[in-house]
Write an enzyme that holds these catalytic residues in place. Structure first.
Site, short mmCIF file in Angstrom:
data_model
loop_
_atom_site.label_atom_id
_atom_site.label_comp_id
_atom_site.label_asym_id
_atom_site.label_seq_id
_atom_site.Cartn_x
_atom_site.Cartn_y
_atom_site.Cartn_z
N GLY B 19 0.83 -1.20 0.00
CA GLY B 19 0.00 0.00 0.00
C GLY B 19 0.85 1.24 0.00
CB ALA B 20 2.85 2.81 -2.59
N GLY B 22 -0.24 7.52 1.37
CA GLY B 22 0.43 8.50 2.22
C GLY B 22 1.16 7.86 3.38
CB ALA B 23 -0.01 5.60 6.02
CG PHE B 127 -11.36 21.36 9.12
CD1 PHE B 127 -10.89 21.98 7.98
CD2 PHE B 127 -12.13 20.21 8.99
CE1 PHE B 127 -11.17 21.47 6.73
CE2 PHE B 127 -12.42 19.70 7.74
CZ PHE B 127 -11.95 20.33 6.60
CG ASP B 228 -7.77 -5.32 -1.53
OD1 ASP B 228 -9.01 -5.44 -1.50
OD2 ASP B 228 -7.14 -4.90 -2.53
CD GLN B 247 -16.09 10.98 9.93
OE1 GLN B 247 -15.20 11.20 9.13
NE2 GLN B 247 -16.12 11.55 11.13
CG HIS B 249 -19.05 14.27 4.68
ND1 HIS B 249 -19.91 15.19 4.17
CD2 HIS B 249 -18.01 14.96 5.21
CE1 HIS B 249 -19.41 16.40 4.37
NE2 HIS B 249 -18.26 16.29 5.00
CG LEU B 259 -16.48 15.42 1.13
CD1 LEU B 259 -17.10 14.23 1.82
CD2 LEU B 259 -15.06 15.61 1.61
CD GLU B 262 -18.40 19.79 8.66
OE1 GLU B 262 -18.25 18.57 8.59
OE2 GLU B 262 -17.86 20.51 9.50
NE ARG B 293 -17.45 15.90 8.75
CZ ARG B 293 -16.26 15.57 8.30
NH1 ARG B 293 -15.85 14.32 8.35
NH2 ARG B 293 -15.45 16.50 7.82
CG HIS B 363 -15.67 10.77 4.46
ND1 HIS B 363 -15.14 11.04 3.23
CD2 HIS B 363 -15.08 11.63 5.32
CE1 HIS B 363 -14.26 12.03 3.34
NE2 HIS B 363 -14.19 12.39 4.60
CD GLU B 393 -9.52 5.58 5.65
OE1 GLU B 393 -8.99 6.38 4.87
OE2 GLU B 393 -10.71 5.25 5.62
NE ARG B 404 -11.81 11.14 9.17
CZ ARG B 404 -11.46 12.03 8.23
NH1 ARG B 404 -10.30 12.63 8.26
NH2 ARG B 404 -12.27 12.31 7.23
CB SER B 409 -7.63 11.11 8.49
OG SER B 409 -7.12 10.20 7.59
CG LEU B 410 -4.88 14.26 5.21
CD1 LEU B 410 -5.01 15.60 4.51
CD2 LEU B 410 -4.34 13.22 4.24
C1 LIG Z 1 -12.80 12.59 -0.37
C2 LIG Z 1 -11.96 12.47 0.85
C3 LIG Z 1 -11.51 13.61 1.49
C4 LIG Z 1 -10.72 13.52 2.62
N1 LIG Z 1 -10.29 14.68 3.19
C5 LIG Z 1 -9.50 14.60 4.30
C6 LIG Z 1 -9.02 15.78 4.91
O1 LIG Z 1 -9.28 16.89 4.46
N2 LIG Z 1 -8.24 15.68 6.01
C7 LIG Z 1 -7.91 14.46 6.52
O2 LIG Z 1 -7.19 14.44 7.50
N3 LIG Z 1 -8.34 13.32 5.95
C8 LIG Z 1 -9.14 13.35 4.86
N4 LIG Z 1 -9.59 12.19 4.29
C9 LIG Z 1 -9.13 10.90 4.80
C10 LIG Z 1 -7.74 10.55 4.28
O3 LIG Z 1 -7.59 11.03 2.99
C11 LIG Z 1 -7.48 9.04 4.23
O4 LIG Z 1 -7.73 8.52 5.46
C12 LIG Z 1 -6.03 8.75 3.89
O5 LIG Z 1 -5.72 9.31 2.67
C13 LIG Z 1 -5.69 7.29 3.86
O6 LIG Z 1 -4.31 7.15 3.51
P1 LIG Z 1 -3.54 5.80 3.48
O7 LIG Z 1 -2.14 6.09 3.20
O8 LIG Z 1 -3.83 5.04 4.69
O9 LIG Z 1 -4.19 5.01 2.30
P2 LIG Z 1 -4.32 5.32 0.74
O10 LIG Z 1 -3.82 6.63 0.36
O11 LIG Z 1 -5.69 4.96 0.37
O12 LIG Z 1 -3.32 4.30 0.13
C14 LIG Z 1 -3.56 2.93 0.11
C15 LIG Z 1 -2.62 2.30 -0.86
O13 LIG Z 1 -2.68 0.91 -0.73
C16 LIG Z 1 -2.85 0.31 -1.97
N5 LIG Z 1 -3.49 -0.96 -1.78
C17 LIG Z 1 -4.72 -1.21 -1.32
N6 LIG Z 1 -4.95 -2.52 -1.28
C18 LIG Z 1 -3.83 -3.12 -1.72
C19 LIG Z 1 -3.45 -4.46 -1.93
N7 LIG Z 1 -4.26 -5.47 -1.68
N8 LIG Z 1 -2.23 -4.70 -2.40
C20 LIG Z 1 -1.39 -3.71 -2.68
N9 LIG Z 1 -1.69 -2.43 -2.50
C21 LIG Z 1 -2.91 -2.14 -2.03
C22 LIG Z 1 -3.62 1.32 -2.73
O14 LIG Z 1 -3.50 1.12 -4.11
C23 LIG Z 1 -2.97 2.60 -2.29
O15 LIG Z 1 -1.80 2.83 -2.99
C24 LIG Z 1 -10.40 12.27 3.16
C25 LIG Z 1 -10.83 11.11 2.54
C26 LIG Z 1 -11.64 11.20 1.41
C27 LIG Z 1 -12.15 9.94 0.81
#
Ligand SMILES: Cc1cc2nc3c(=O)[nH]c(=O)nc-3n(C[C@H](O)[C@H](O)[C@H](O)COP(=O)(O)OP(=O)(O)OC[C@H]3O[C@@H](n4cnc5c(N)ncnc54)[C@H](O)[C@@H]3O)c2cc1C
Ligand code: HEM
Ligand code: HEM
Ligand code: SF4
Ligand code: F3S
Ligand code: FES
Lengths: 236, 600, 275
Positions: B19-20, B22-23, B127, B228, B247, B249, B259, B262, B293, B363, B393, B404, B409-410
């Protein structure tokens, strides 16, 4: 609410197992506010589950779903049926995969290959400038930021590179070239020499003919050609 | 009959990031910075990490600037604790809130294009739920990059990994975790383009697969957020935590579920039902359209349930109206023009003269794979899995508890990503290379894939998906109660059976979208089952989890739900205590970190 | 689409007329008018290259003035005069658009709508004037005066472009192409006008040979032909590079272009030197 439209999609298909390519046409009845990704999903659900297409965010933020519709590279998740009918003045659409990367199946192209162009442009800060003091941020005035912020909106959908008159074999492509230019304009970047070398090398910005198709098709409305011209001019 | 499936090749590396997003990439970047020569492989389902879902986050990332004369991390901790409805872990809250600003500066250092103030500093915006002085007034705490904060973050961590030469493998899924005894030693992956199965052996593995709310009919999540990561952890006999906390929205654009921030209601937009009645006046006489919300989401669903909602035939979905027509022209043109443009583009309505169709949209998932405050995956509250880490996440540490706050989350991705990266570096010091493929490697994966490929059944992917998404929305959605939950569980069992009989339309392994989606669908059903079971077990209402039959919070449930499901429907539960370390430390205003009432 | 060229109401009438041509309408919808203009630039450039080869061939007949005059006489009919007039279209289009590109790329001029509007107006006026000269051909003008003014202005343009470009890190050949373009801008526009000041100026061997006795005119022609050959050669190379992968085909083609240009240069120089 909205009246249904009968539309025909003529889709170029490709089967990697047999290496065959053919045109298949689908007629669907859909609401005007469906996006093209919804229409493709509907075709999967109701007519042909074998048809492959790409998407991820489905609201024009990630650049996964680029296809060519009636000659124009665009995001399938952003194009509503009724807007398409209005824009192309027809109910029948020719869907083709982007030409910037090899086709995997049907409308899915291997953008991973196209991304190599962006990687070559080194989109990161190669050598960041020192900060005022530990824990403090580098100061950038909003005016300075405004000169290049538009270009940072690029989602690398490669629509521009597909539309461009010269992105075939020698040019790194509009979005990749722009990624380098953004960092040249970024006051935090100190590795200017390495960057100008990338900018002006064989596959560099001079291969652009200012055909401005990039700016025209860019779903993020980035005036890409403006940034490329800044690069040629050496004005960062 | 399709030929026998087999592992095509084996790759080795020091760290495998599943899962490449943000985290995952923040963790990878941390490892690279500490030991640049570490061999890292980062997997993603999309074509480039840049296209991960983090890219779509808009609003901002919360962090308290130490130079801010008014704000303090303690306030942020309190807001997070209160926001979670007293179910987050305070050790994690403290760690994340204390180091938030460091991470903002890290991002800035590595090239993120934050919006700036007049003096060229990073700008901040207020916020929901973020307050000064323990709830006194709005705090300016969310650092942002216009309305693309997530993209800025994603680009930055991706850039950093690119710089260090992390090996990205796109268009693939991790289908199974590999273990040597208890230690995780990598995963089996399946590549979409060539249809090849590979084994990746790694000293350490990080799960960061992100969000997972695609089982709901309307969702802001991307196509690939199918749970997954959770499913492969469950298959490996590991627990997941607090999945019942989903959650919603309140204002997703009908159909796509995109989205509608708000900010619209902040500017005076009004929710209306079929008769154009401003119904929030009935549910929240004072706060009206600016109520929290979860409350608004519930009110909208009530309206729809009681027949005062509308139905959109194009998208086959119920909704209410969001009325923006009365807003002054300059508000339309200046303040909300960007969000309005989404309505124009995706829904085809002009908010200046037409009503906008909105409905609650799934959401965010507060729950995930349980980890300690260092990102170590827990087998149970006392025991960790060596070599396996999780963040983002997909994981639950848990910063958010059962609810949350926006922009937290970011912040969590980045701070917990870094913390996890650090822990991995520590772990790598005396970690041995895996000795080779375990003998059962691929069993689960090939079991799944050959079932789909060899099926001659009559079931189709689309039909099963359709029922799943409606069941989850209607019965395991915003309102829950015993009977519908039990019904949903029955339906899920049925769907699982049906899903096993889906006949995929192509038997090729190459770029087979139908096969890929069928595999995803199974994960969705698995995760849905856990959500439903968790929701059934938690007989109280807390945070995002609302039980009509138990509408109050109950101290009996002051714990995290752990669920194990090594085989479908073989459920067992466990509890993890909520960490109360801030309260126990008896520091400044510690009494506010007790189980307090959540009122805004 | 937001970056599409914006057109006003009355203009949109003409644009929609052009849109009646399927290929124009297809590309203007899918890639934008700028993209079509770039194709126009490309096609006009190639047209001029072919014209140039033909032109050099006819000019080489000046070594046998009778044959030259006979040929000119043969070509002096409605059809060929009309075709000759048509050459004004690629000339003015390529010149003005080349100027526009140089302004856009190197001088930060982004007022595209304005410039294109100007281009259309100047272009129409130019073609009309050339056409008028064909019909009404009794002007007399001193070649020395005309070319002195033209060359001076062209040199100014040359140096402006030169100084702006030279310090940038762009490919040397590419820079030279813009610089030669800058120089030829007025030269070419003027060349075409001058040759039609009256019929004799461009088509009568005696008049031409007499004029070409002047070392000044010889010099002007020499710079012109050298710059032009470089510009055209690099232009064709540039087009080839867009479509061909690096490899033997591109290498051979490049070689062919260089040879063609060198041969043309030889004939061109010999013409100026020997006459
Ligand atoms: C529309 C929207 C707006 C948001 N706005 C905000 C905000 O303003 N502020 C805030 O704090 N949070 C916000 N969030 C929440 C936040 O964006 C997410 O919680 C966060 O981006 C999740 O990041 P992540 O790195 O955990 O996962 P992701 O960025 O989803 O990355 C997951 C990665 O894992 C990969 N992956 C998944 N399954 C597999 C698998 N089986 N094998 C290999 N790779 C896989 C995916 O392809 C992806 O590359 C928002 C969310 C949404 C949907
Ligand atoms: C009048 C002065 C001229 C100017 C200002 C001018 C300018 C330019 C410029 C700026 C280009 C680069 C376009 C690009 O890279 O996209 C160009 C290309 C070209 N020019 Fe000229 N030019 C002039 C005259 C000519 C003449 C007389 C010829 C032919 C004999 C010619 C042939 C070409 C060709 C073949 C190209 C390549 C087109 C392409 O790459 O698509 N030019 N010109
Ligand atoms: C159609 C109208 C044209 C006429 C009647 C015409 C006529 C002539 C004549 C008579 C000469 C002899 C030199 C002189 O008198 O100075 C000449 C030279 C030249 N012309 Fe033209 N010309 C025309 C258009 C063009 C065009 C469009 C080009 C560019 C592609 C061009 C390129 C040249 C060059 C390069 C020379 C110099 C040749 C040399 O020095 O060997 N001409 N032209
Ligand atoms: S510049 Fe625009 S069209 Fe090109 S890749 Fe970026 S977003 Fe897509
Ligand atoms: S489309 Fe291509 S030619 Fe240049 S201006 Fe854009 S890169
Ligand atoms: S799917 Fe993300 S841009 Fe279309």
């Amino acid at each position: 609410m909205s009246k249904p439209y009968k539309i025909t999609l003529e889709i170029k298909r490709y089967d990697p197992d047999t290496n065959l390519s053919w045109i298949q046409s689908y007629t669907v009845e859909v609401g005007g506010i469906l996006r093209f990704v919804d229409v493709l999903r509907k075709i999967n659900d109701e007519q042909d589950p074998t048809l492959a297409w790409a998407s991820s965010c489905e609201h024009a933020q990630c650049g996964s779903c680029g296809i060519i519709v009636n000659g124009k590279p665009l995001l399938a998740c952003e194009l509503l049926v009724k807007d398409a009918i209005q824009q192309f003045k027809t109910n029948s659409f020719k869907l083709r995969p982007l030409t910037i990367a090899p086709v995997l199946r049907d409308l899915v192209v291997d953008l991973e290959k196209a991304y190599e162009r962006v990687h070559k442009a080194k989109p990161y800060l190669i050598k960041p400038a020192p900060i005022p003091e530990e824990g403090d941020e580098y100061r950038i005035s909003q005016e300075k930021l405004d000169t290049y912020i538009e270009a940072t909106q690029c989602i690398n959908c490669f629509c521009c590179a597909t539309a461009c008159i010269s992105t075939h074999h020698h040019f790194i492509g509009p979005n990749a070239a722009m990624a380098n230019i953004v960092r040249l304009m970024d006051p935090r970047e100190t590795a200017k020499e390495e960057r100008t070398e990338i900018l002006y090398r064989e596959d560099g910005v001079y291969r652009c003919h200012t055909s401005r198709a990039c700016s025209f098709v860019c779903p993020k409305n980035i005036d890409v050609s403006h940034f490329l011209a800044l690069g040629k001019e050496g004005r960062f | 009959m399709v030929e026998k499936l087999a592992i095509g090749s084996t790759l080795t590396c020091d760290v495998l990031v599943i899962g490449a997003g943000g985290a995952g990439l923040r963790a990878a970047a941390q490892i690279c910075e500490e030991i640049p020569e570490t061999k890292i492989i980062a997997l993603t389902k999309v074509t480039s990490p840049q296209k991960s879902h983090t890219t779509t986050a808009q609003g901002g990332m919360a962090a308290v600037d130490p130079r801010d004369p008014e704000d303090r991390p303690l306030f942020h901790m309190f807001d997070t604790w209160k926001g979670s409805d007293c179910s987050a872990d305070q050790n994690v809250i403290k760690k994340v809130c204390d180091t938030g600003w460091e991470e903002v500066v890290w991002l800035e250092r590595h090239g993120m294009h934050f919006s700036r103030t007049g003096e060229g500093r990073i700008a901040k915006r207020p916020f929901g739920g973020h307050m000064l002085n323990f709830g006194e007034k709005k705090a300016f705490r969310a650092c942002y990059e216009a309305t693309r904060t997530g993209k800025g973050i994603m680009d930055t961590v991706w850039d950093e990994c690119l710089k260090y030469g992390v090996n990205f493998i796109g268009q693939c899924v991790a289908t199974e975790l590999l273990f040597d005894d208890n230690r995780c030693i990598g995963a089996i992956i399946f590549r979409f383009p060539e249809g090849e199965f590979k084994a990746v052996l790694a000293k350490a593995t990080i799960i960061a697969t992100g969000g997972k709310t695609r089982m709901y009919q309307v969702s802001t999540n991307c196509r690939g957020n199918t749970g997954d990561g959770l499913a492969i952890a469950l298959n490996a006999g590991l627990p997941v935590m607090d999945l019942e906390a989903v959650q919603f929205h309140p204002t997703g654009m009908v159909g796509p579920g995109i989205l509608a921030s708000e900010a619209l209601r902040g500017e005076g937009a009004i929710l209306r039902n079929k008769d154009e009645e401003p119904f929030m006046e009935r549910y929240a006489p004072t706060a009206k359209d600016l109520a929290p919300r979860d409350l608004i989401s519930r009110s909208i669903i009530t309206e729809i349930r009681e027949g005062r909602g509308l139905f959109n035939e194009d998208h086959n979905a119920h909704h209410v109206w969001l009325d923006l027509r009365h807003l002054p022209k300059e508000v339309h043109e200046k303040k909300i023009q960007e969000i309005e443009s989404f309505f124009r583009r995706f829904v085809g309505v002009d908010p200046e003269i037409e009503l906008c169709p909105v409905a609650p949209t799934a959401h965010y998932q507060m729950g995930g794979i349980p980890t300690d405050e260092y990102g170590n995956v827990q087998r149970d509250p006392e025991d960790i899995v060596p070599g396996l880490f999780a963040c983002g996440e997909a994981a639950a540490a848990s910063l958010h508890g059962l609810n949350r706050l926006g922009t937290n989350s970011l912040l969590e991705l980045i701070t917990m990503g870094k913390v996890t990266g650090r822990k991995v570096v520590e772990y790598l010091k005396d970690a041995k290379d895996p000795e080779g493929l375990p003998s059962n490697a691929g069993d689960i994966t090939f079991g799944q894939f050959s079932t789909y490929l060899n099926n001659k059944g009559s079931e189709q992917y689309a039909g099963v998906r359709h029922v799943l998404r409606h069941t989850m929305m209607d019965k395991v959605g915003i309102y829950r109660s015993e009977k519908p939950l039990l019904e949903a569980i029955d339906t899920l069992k049925e769907l699982r059976e049906r899903a096993l009989h889906i006949a995929v339309s192509l038997t090729s392994l190459k770029a087979n979208q139908d096969l890929w989606q069928t595999w995803e669908l199974n994960n969705l059903i698995t995760v849905s089952m856990v959500i439903a079971q968790g929701a059934l077990a938690r007989k109280e209402s807390r945070g995002a989890h609302f039980r009509e039959d138990y509408p109050e919070r109950s101290n009996e449930y002051n714990y995290h739900t752990l669920v194990y499901m090594p085989e479908f429907d073989k459920i067992s539960f466990a509890k993890r205590a909520i960490d109360m370390s801030i309260f126990k430390a008896k520091g400044e205003r510690y009494e506010l970190f007790d189980y307090i009432e959540r009122k805004y | 689409m937001e970056n599409a060229i914006k057109i006003t109401k009355p203009e949109s009438y003409f644009v929609s007329l052009m849109g009646k041509i399927p290929i124009l309408s297809y590309y203007s919808h899918s890639r934008g008018w700028s993209f079509l203009i770039t194709w126009g630039h490309r096609l006009s450039g190639l047209t001029l290259v072919f014209y140039m080869f033909a032109h050099l061939y006819t000019l080489s007949l000046l070594f046998q003035p009778e044959k030259f005059d006979a040929d000119m006489q043969f070509l002096n009919n409605f059809l060929f005069t009309f075709l000759e007039w048509c050459v004004a279209i690629p000339v003015i289009f390529h010149a003005l658009n080349g100027g526009r590109l140089i302004l856009y790329e190197m001088f930060h001029v982004r007022a595209e709508e304005m410039i294109i509007r100007l281009m259309v107006i100047i272009g129409i006026i130019y073609i009309a004037i050339v056409g008028f000269f064909f019909i009404e051909e009794s002007r007399q003008i001193s070649a020395i005066v005309f070319w002195s003014i033209t060359v001076i202005i062209s040199l100014v343009a040359f140096f402006i472009v030169f100084f702006k470009l030279w310090s940038t890190g762009n490919s040397l050949m590419w820079k030279l192409q813009r610089i030669t373009g800058g120089f030829m801008f007025l030269m070419l526009i003027g060349h075409m006008l001058f040759m039609h000041m009256n019929y004799l100026a461009g088509h009568d061997s005696k008049t031409i040979l007499l004029r070409m006795q002047s070392p000044f005119i010889k010099g002007v022609d020499l710079i012109f032909i050298l710059f032009l050959l470089f510009h055209a050669g690099y232009g064709m190379f540039s087009i080839a590079t867009d479509y061909l992968r690096p490899g033997p085909v591109l290498k051979s083609l490049t070689f062919l272009i260089i040879v063609a240009m060198l041969v043309s240069a030889f004939f061109g120089i010999r013409l100026v030197a020997a006459l």
